[in-house]
Design a protein around this motif. Structure first.
Motif, PDB file in Angstrom:
ATOM      1  N   GLU A 125      35.212  32.893   0.652  1.00  0.00           N
ATOM      2  CA  GLU A 125      35.012  32.792  -0.795  1.00  0.00           C
ATOM      3  C   GLU A 125      34.655  31.469  -1.176  1.00  0.00           C
ATOM      4  O   GLU A 125      35.657  30.730  -1.071  1.00  0.00           O
ATOM      5  CB  GLU A 125      35.889  33.777  -1.402  1.00  0.00           C
ATOM      6  N   CYS A 126      33.769  31.363  -2.200  1.00  0.00           N
ATOM      7  CA  CYS A 126      33.487  30.011  -2.665  1.00  0.00           C
ATOM      8  C   CYS A 126      33.510  30.149  -4.253  1.00  0.00           C
ATOM      9  O   CYS A 126      32.867  31.201  -4.808  1.00  0.00           O
ATOM     10  CB  CYS A 126      32.150  29.342  -2.216  1.00  0.00           C
ATOM     11  N   PHE A 127      34.266  29.408  -4.965  1.00  0.00           N
ATOM     12  CA  PHE A 127      34.431  29.384  -6.559  1.00  0.00           C
ATOM     13  C   PHE A 127      33.951  28.081  -7.020  1.00  0.00           C
ATOM     14  O   PHE A 127      33.901  27.142  -6.463  1.00  0.00           O
ATOM     15  CB  PHE A 127      36.093  29.555  -6.760  1.00  0.00           C
ATOM     16  N   ASP A 128      33.318  28.488  -8.268  1.00  0.00           N
ATOM     17  CA  ASP A 128      32.598  27.402  -9.112  1.00  0.00           C
ATOM     18  C   ASP A 128      32.949  27.474 -10.490  1.00  0.00           C
ATOM     19  O   ASP A 128      33.058  28.754 -11.021  1.00  0.00           O
ATOM     20  CB  ASP A 128      31.045  27.042  -8.812  1.00  0.00           C
ATOM     21  N   ILE A 129      32.940  26.636 -11.231  1.00  0.00           N
ATOM     22  CA  ILE A 129      33.104  26.507 -12.945  1.00  0.00           C
ATOM     23  C   ILE A 129      32.020  26.133 -13.254  1.00  0.00           C
ATOM     24  O   ILE A 129      31.262  25.005 -13.047  1.00  0.00           O
ATOM     25  CB  ILE A 129      34.342  25.868 -13.414  1.00  0.00           C
ATOM     26  N   SER A 130      31.387  26.633 -14.620  1.00  0.00           N
ATOM     27  CA  SER A 130      30.262  26.235 -15.247  1.00  0.00           C
ATOM     28  C   SER A 130      30.729  26.316 -16.840  1.00  0.00           C
ATOM     29  O   SER A 130      31.116  27.332 -17.338  1.00  0.00           O
ATOM     30  CB  SER A 130      28.962  27.014 -14.975  1.00  0.00           C
ATOM     31  N   HIS A 131      30.250  25.256 -17.529  1.00  0.00           N
ATOM     32  CA  HIS A 131      30.551  25.103 -19.104  1.00  0.00           C
ATOM     33  C   HIS A 131      29.808  23.845 -19.529  1.00  0.00           C
ATOM     34  O   HIS A 131      29.019  23.002 -18.975  1.00  0.00           O
ATOM     35  CB  HIS A 131      31.931  24.934 -19.415  1.00  0.00           C
ATOM     36  N   VAL A 187      31.436  33.724  -4.864  1.00  0.00           N
ATOM     37  CA  VAL A 187      30.258  34.205  -3.699  1.00  0.00           C
ATOM     38  C   VAL A 187      31.235  34.427  -2.505  1.00  0.00           C
ATOM     39  O   VAL A 187      32.123  33.921  -2.461  1.00  0.00           O
ATOM     40  CB  VAL A 187      28.975  33.403  -3.745  1.00  0.00           C
ATOM     41  N   VAL A 188      30.711  35.469  -1.830  1.00  0.00           N
ATOM     42  CA  VAL A 188      31.356  35.735  -0.611  1.00  0.00           C
ATOM     43  C   VAL A 188      30.395  35.832   0.506  1.00  0.00           C
ATOM     44  O   VAL A 188      29.220  36.383   0.311  1.00  0.00           O
ATOM     45  CB  VAL A 188      31.654  37.204  -0.405  1.00  0.00           C
ATOM     46  N   PHE A 189      30.805  35.175   1.642  1.00  0.00           N
ATOM     47  CA  PHE A 189      29.953  34.884   2.855  1.00  0.00           C
ATOM     48  C   PHE A 189      30.795  35.639   3.865  1.00  0.00           C
ATOM     49  O   PHE A 189      31.806  35.594   4.014  1.00  0.00           O
ATOM     50  CB  PHE A 189      29.519  33.711   3.232  1.00  0.00           C
ATOM     51  N   GLU A 190      30.274  36.717   4.782  1.00  0.00           N
ATOM     52  CA  GLU A 190      31.045  37.361   5.814  1.00  0.00           C
ATOM     53  C   GLU A 190      29.893  37.104   6.995  1.00  0.00           C
ATOM     54  O   GLU A 190      28.869  37.173   7.229  1.00  0.00           O
ATOM     55  CB  GLU A 190      31.129  38.566   5.438  1.00  0.00           C
ATOM     56  N   ASP A 191      30.586  36.407   8.026  1.00  0.00           N
ATOM     57  CA  ASP A 191      29.958  36.176   9.469  1.00  0.00           C
ATOM     58  C   ASP A 191      28.914  35.153   9.045  1.00  0.00           C
ATOM     59  O   ASP A 191      27.684  35.203   9.733  1.00  0.00           O
ATOM     60  CB  ASP A 191      29.287  37.411   9.958  1.00  0.00           C
ATOM     61  N   GLY A 192      28.851  34.377   8.176  1.00  0.00           N
ATOM     62  CA  GLY A 192      28.074  33.295   8.016  1.00  0.00           C
ATOM     63  C   GLY A 192      26.792  33.861   7.032  1.00  0.00           C
ATOM     64  O   GLY A 192      25.692  33.019   6.780  1.00  0.00           O
ATOM     65  N   LEU A 193      26.926  34.844   6.448  1.00  0.00           N
ATOM     66  CA  LEU A 193      25.814  35.683   5.638  1.00  0.00           C
ATOM     67  C   LEU A 193      26.154  36.040   4.334  1.00  0.00           C
ATOM     68  O   LEU A 193      27.561  36.525   4.034  1.00  0.00           O
ATOM     69  CB  LEU A 193      24.943  36.693   6.367  1.00  0.00           C
ATOM     70  N   PRO A 194      25.409  35.761   3.332  1.00  0.00           N
ATOM     71  CA  PRO A 194      25.960  36.101   1.926  1.00  0.00           C
ATOM     72  C   PRO A 194      26.087  37.906   1.774  1.00  0.00           C
ATOM     73  O   PRO A 194      25.415  38.652   2.307  1.00  0.00           O
ATOM     74  CB  PRO A 194      24.966  35.808   1.062  1.00  0.00           C
ATOM     75  N   LYS A 234      26.440  39.787  -1.098  1.00  0.00           N
ATOM     76  CA  LYS A 234      26.177  39.754  -2.496  1.00  0.00           C
ATOM     77  C   LYS A 234      26.712  41.167  -3.364  1.00  0.00           C
ATOM     78  O   LYS A 234      26.862  40.498  -4.309  1.00  0.00           O
ATOM     79  CB  LYS A 234      24.353  39.755  -2.775  1.00  0.00           C
ATOM     80  N   GLY A 235      26.782  42.125  -2.822  1.00  0.00           N
ATOM     81  CA  GLY A 235      27.479  43.134  -3.436  1.00  0.00           C
ATOM     82  C   GLY A 235      28.922  42.895  -3.913  1.00  0.00           C
ATOM     83  O   GLY A 235      29.499  43.421  -4.607  1.00  0.00           O
ATOM     84  N   GLU A 236      29.559  41.607  -3.119  1.00  0.00           N
ATOM     85  CA  GLU A 236      30.955  41.362  -3.474  1.00  0.00           C
ATOM     86  C   GLU A 236      30.972  40.291  -4.583  1.00  0.00           C
ATOM     87  O   GLU A 236      32.088  39.661  -4.598  1.00  0.00           O
ATOM     88  CB  GLU A 236      31.686  41.371  -2.259  1.00  0.00           C
ATOM     89  N   TYR A 237      29.854  39.583  -4.831  1.00  0.00           N
ATOM     90  CA  TYR A 237      29.937  38.569  -5.790  1.00  0.00           C
ATOM     91  C   TYR A 237      30.820  39.109  -6.975  1.00  0.00           C
ATOM     92  O   TYR A 237      30.673  40.189  -7.572  1.00  0.00           O
ATOM     93  CB  TYR A 237      28.562  38.071  -6.268  1.00  0.00           C
ATOM     94  N   ARG A 238      31.476  38.099  -7.713  1.00  0.00           N
ATOM     95  CA  ARG A 238      32.238  38.339  -9.000  1.00  0.00           C
ATOM     96  C   ARG A 238      31.998  37.351  -9.961  1.00  0.00           C
ATOM     97  O   ARG A 238      31.526  36.190  -9.361  1.00  0.00           O
ATOM     98  CB  ARG A 238      33.645  38.335  -8.655  1.00  0.00           C
ATOM     99  N   ARG A 239      32.064  37.517 -11.158  1.00  0.00           N
ATOM    100  CA  ARG A 239      31.777  36.700 -12.520  1.00  0.00           C
ATOM    101  C   ARG A 239      32.964  36.622 -13.265  1.00  0.00           C
ATOM    102  O   ARG A 239      33.658  37.750 -13.387  1.00  0.00           O
ATOM    103  CB  ARG A 239      30.769  36.802 -13.143  1.00  0.00           C
ATOM    104  N   PHE A 240      33.475  35.552 -13.745  1.00  0.00           N
ATOM    105  CA  PHE A 240      34.717  35.444 -14.726  1.00  0.00           C
ATOM    106  C   PHE A 240      34.601  34.718 -15.833  1.00  0.00           C
ATOM    107  O   PHE A 240      33.619  33.845 -15.811  1.00  0.00           O
ATOM    108  CB  PHE A 240      36.006  34.623 -13.828  1.00  0.00           C
ATOM    109  N   ILE A 241      34.893  35.293 -17.112  1.00  0.00           N
ATOM    110  CA  ILE A 241      35.013  34.601 -18.476  1.00  0.00           C
ATOM    111  C   ILE A 241      36.331  33.867 -18.569  1.00  0.00           C
ATOM    112  O   ILE A 241      37.333  34.706 -18.478  1.00  0.00           O
ATOM    113  CB  ILE A 241      34.736  35.862 -19.496  1.00  0.00           C
TER     114      ILE A 241
END
Length: 656
Positions: free
Chosen positions: A404-410, A421-428, A430-437
């Motif tokens: 899982e990789c996390f980034d902040i934007s502002h 974002v989530v990669f499993e077995d080296g592939l994205p 996308k159904g498990e991506y999440r966004r945070f406020i």
């Protein structure tokens, strides 16, 4: 990983009835769903000597930690339950044999007053007739362009149709006689529907009657010396023949069938399907999927189940021709018949035209697999190599199958958001991506305290792993909106953050504060592409040509894209509503009511006091306040007619 013997059920516990079973991992996640005629026989086969199992089967049972089952009355019910569980849980070890592409169809909206021919993708709509699928949208447009000479059916959108009706002038197709122009009453609704029905009959395979009718009309026009009309009819016949040339005749009896063929090796299977409607090949599709550990009959069964199951599934034809019958062919045929509403013939063609077509489809599948293996020869190797390099160079306890990789934007601390974002077995995944406020913290005066990247990263990681702990203890909790099981109930092996040592330390501190010790954390700094590990003064430098570094870069770039997209959406929304922010007495509910009523801030600014007062919750004083704030107009006081006193009802509006 748990050994299968640690969770193997006793043989007497497993029933001999048909049913569906689920394997779960140590975090409670469903990793495989299967069905069986006899649950005892099937499940016992998984718990033999691991060394005797297929490598992929062995990987599945070693990744599992428990198994559960549900008995059903018939094999058809098992098919239905298995499909619904696969769709619900999306297990890792269940392969999707249906391709993820959306193929275009030629659709005619017979449910509308004036039917329209158009290109459509996705789920089927009620009241619409579909022809295809086609490999490319341009193939549909070419077909339409030729057919509109003879069947001038409407193809314009609802907006264009409405505008032409209002101005009384048809579009270009109406002027060149490729549309009957019902928008300007050149034909009535009944005549236009008859044209649409003829077009559907032609596309469904009843082509000869239309060609013969045009030939009779051409000869009649020639006999009457109306050579201009005869020439137009000759060109119309040529247009229909060009449409027919694009779909070869393979069956003379008007058969409707889907013809499947497979080409496989130990790892992958290539699927080809020809869609035959009215004896003509109307579409062709092909894709390659991972084979996992199923045999070819099992692949065929799962392929048909996935292709024809669900609301978005394909329409089931009268015949389904396959290279080999699945193990549960009888129950699968009954299930297909229920899906169609009439009998479906599921069989293997042995001779004649259908066997000849099957051989053609098989050649296409073989060639498709060969091309795919050449193109992807290095891809699987590179992914495995990348995970192995990360395992070794970062000194992880196990290979990071889930990252899982996390980034902040502002922008200067405003509209702060985070992404996962989530990669499993080296592939994205996308159904498990999440966004945070990012909410931040408040100071003693109740004002929002400034948020920097490290504080935002700490908050995002805390929220993500606090949810993991909650869902781990309650594995059956479901999402309030979708009703699906939550996806936070299992952790990654590796967390990657976009940033250097400060961000890495903040992420590691958030995880440690929650008492989690089995998740590794690293950071990837943009400038020199250095990998930072918490608590270390110097970064780990991966070789520039390293597949592991390339995978981390892909993760970081995907998390950045996902975060900045969300940030731009929120910033755009905030800028749109900024003129209404800060108006005394105008809260979020009333602001939304105003925008919903007028549509934009510009229209609110142009509205009168009476029009503003028509919005629920907007009183006279608040309407004057809104007008003053948006236009700078002076406020007219509200006077009590009984006492002559000025009334201040701002407080009333504030309380709403």
């Amino acid at each position: 990983m748990a050994h299968p013997s640690t969770y193997r059920p006793r043989p007497g516990e497993i029933p001999t009835d048909p049913g569906v079973y689920r394997f779960r991992d140590k975090d409670g996640r469903v990793i495989y769903v299967g069905k069986a005629k006899s649950l005892r026989s099937r499940l016992s086969s998984y718990f033999q000597d691991v060394g005797a199992l297929h490598p992929r089967t062995a990987s599945m049972v070693l990744a599992g930690a428990s198994v559960e089952w549900t008995t059903v009355a018939t094999e058809v019910e098992a098919l239905q339950l298995e499909y619904s569980w696969i769709k619900e849980y999306d297990p890792r070890f269940n392969v999707k044999y249906r391709d993820d592409k959306s193929y275009p169809y030629l659709a005619v909206t017979m449910g509308e007053e004036f039917p329209r021919a158009q290109v459509l993708r996705g789920a089927k709509r009620k009241g619409t007739r579909y022809f295809g699928p086609y490999a490319h949208a341009w193939a549909i447009r070419e077909t339409l362009d030729q057919a509109l000479r003879v069947f001038p059916i409407r193809t314009c959108s609802a907006g264009v149709f409405k505008r032409a009706t209002q101005v009384g002038r048809p579009c270009l197709l109406g002027y060149i006689d490729k549309c009957s122009a019902p928008c300007v009453d050149r034909v009535d609704a009944a005549t236009h529907r008859a044209i649409a029905e003829d077009f559907c009959d032609f596309m469904a395979g009843e082509s000869s009657k239309f060609v013969k009718r045009l030939e009779r009309q051409m000869r009649a026009a020639s006999d009457e010396l109306d050579f201009e009309r005869a020439a137009r009819l000759r060109d119309d016949i040529g247009a229909l023949q060009r449409v027919l040339e694009k779909s070869a005749v393979v069956f003379g009896d008007g058969t409707d069938a889907d013809v499947f063929a497979l080409a496989d090796d130990e790892l992958e299977v290539a699927v080809q399907v020809f869609h035959v409607r009215g004896g003509r090949i109307r579409g062709q599709r092909g894709w390659v999927a991972e084979k996992e550990f199923e045999t070819v009959p099992e692949v065929v069964g799962h392929l048909l189940q996935q292709l024809y199951g669900g609301e978005e599934g394909e329409a089931v034809p009268r015949e389904v021709l396959v290279p080999v019958l699945p193990d549960d062919a009888e129950s699968l045929g009954e299930w297909l018949s229920r899906r169609r509403g009439s009998r479906v013939d599921l069989r293997v063609p042995r001779r004649g035209d259908k066997r000849t077509l099957m051989e053609t489809v098989e050649r296409n599948a073989t060639q498709s697999l060969a091309r795919h293996k050449v193109a992807r020869a290095g891809d699987l190797t590179n992914r495995s190599q990348a995970l192995q390099q990360l395992h070794e160079l970062l000194e992880l306890d196990e290979s990071p199958l889930r990252i899982e990789c996390f980034d902040i934007s502002h922008v200067q601390g405003t509209q702060v958001v985070g992404s996962m974002v989530v990669f499993e077995d080296g592939l994205p995944r996308k159904g498990e991506y999440r966004r945070f406020i990012v909410r931040g913290q408040q100071d003693e005066d109740g004002a929002a305290a400034p948020i920097d990247d490290t504080a935002a990263m700490h908050e995002v990681l805390t929220r993500r792993f606090r949810r993991y702990l909650k869902d781990r203890d309650e594995p059956q909790v479901r999402d309030d909106e979708t009703g699906r099981p939550t996806r936070f109930a299992y952790p990654p092996q590796l967390v990657v953050v976009d940033g250097g040592l400060p961000q890495v330390n903040a992420a590691a501190r958030a995880i440690e504060d929650l008492g989690i010790v089995d998740v590794a954390v690293v950071g990837l700094a943009k400038r020199l592409e250095e990998v930072w590990v918490p608590g270390q003064d110097f970064p780990v430098v991966l070789p520039r040509t390293s597949e592991g570094l390339y995978l981390l870069q892909r993760l970081r770039d995907e998390a950045h894209r996902f975060a900045i997209t969300f940030h731009r959406q929120r910033r755009s929304k905030a800028m749109t509503n900024s003129a209404l922010d800060g108006i005394p007495g105008l809260g979020d509910v009333k602001r939304k009511a105003l925008l919903r009523h007028f549509g934009s801030v510009k229209r609110i600014r142009a509205a009168s006091l009476e029009e503003l007062g028509e919005v629920p919750g907007i009183g006279a004083t608040l309407a004057q306040t809104i007008e003053r704030e948006l236009t700078g107009a002076p406020v007219e006081p509200t006077v009590n007619l009984m006492t002559g006193e000025i009334v201040d009802d701002t407080q009333k509006d504030n309380d709403d």
